[in-house]
Design a protein around this motif. Structure first.
Motif: not given
Length: 143
Positions: A110-111, A114, A117-118
């Motif tokens: 998940e990290r 994330a 995604d950034e």
């Protein structure tokens, strides 16, 4: 169980690196083998944990990671998790790029997503894959 040691030639064949790479990495202190003085010269031997270090460098370089970053990852892992190279326990980490700095952390899907995604870089550092390749080459007797 008795420790097994490998010559530079054996280490190169098992890990996929060249003899010149091994020599360079030894000279730069990146992978430090066991060096035994003999009467007429010196014999250089690599331990199983050295093989993991060599294989890790080869793996990271083959994925397009720069030499400097591969050295950084190896140094960080040896400082943060020194038992990883001795225990034969493969674990997964990831290298995160943020604000012109790199940090090495335990892999978290998940990290990682994330960060991606950034628009930030996430580089997998999967020691379990490296161990699996070595086990296949050596057989279960050595790792």
């Amino acid at each position: 169980m008795q420790e097994t040691f490998f010559t530079s030639k054996d280490a190169a064949q098992l890990t996929g690196c060249t003899l010149r790479q091994i020599q360079y990495w030894r000279e730069k202190g990146i992978v430090i083998p066991i060096i035994s003085d003999t009467g007429t010269g010196r014999s250089i031997y690599y331990s199983r944990s050295n093989l993991v270090e060599l294989a890790a460098m080869v793996y990271w370089l083959s994925t397009g990671i720069s030499f400097d970053i591969a050295c950084f990852i190896l140094k960080q892992l040896k400082e943060q998790e020194p038992e990883l190279f001795v225990s034969g326990q493969g674990r997964r980490f990831m290298l995160l790029s943020r604000d012109d700095s790199l940090s090495l952390v335990e892999f978290d899907r998940e990290r990682a997503i994330a960060f991606l995604d950034e628009g930030k870089a996430v580089i997998p550092v999967w020691l379990d894959v490296i161990y699996q390749h070595l086990v296949l080459k050596l057989g279960n007797n050595y790792i």
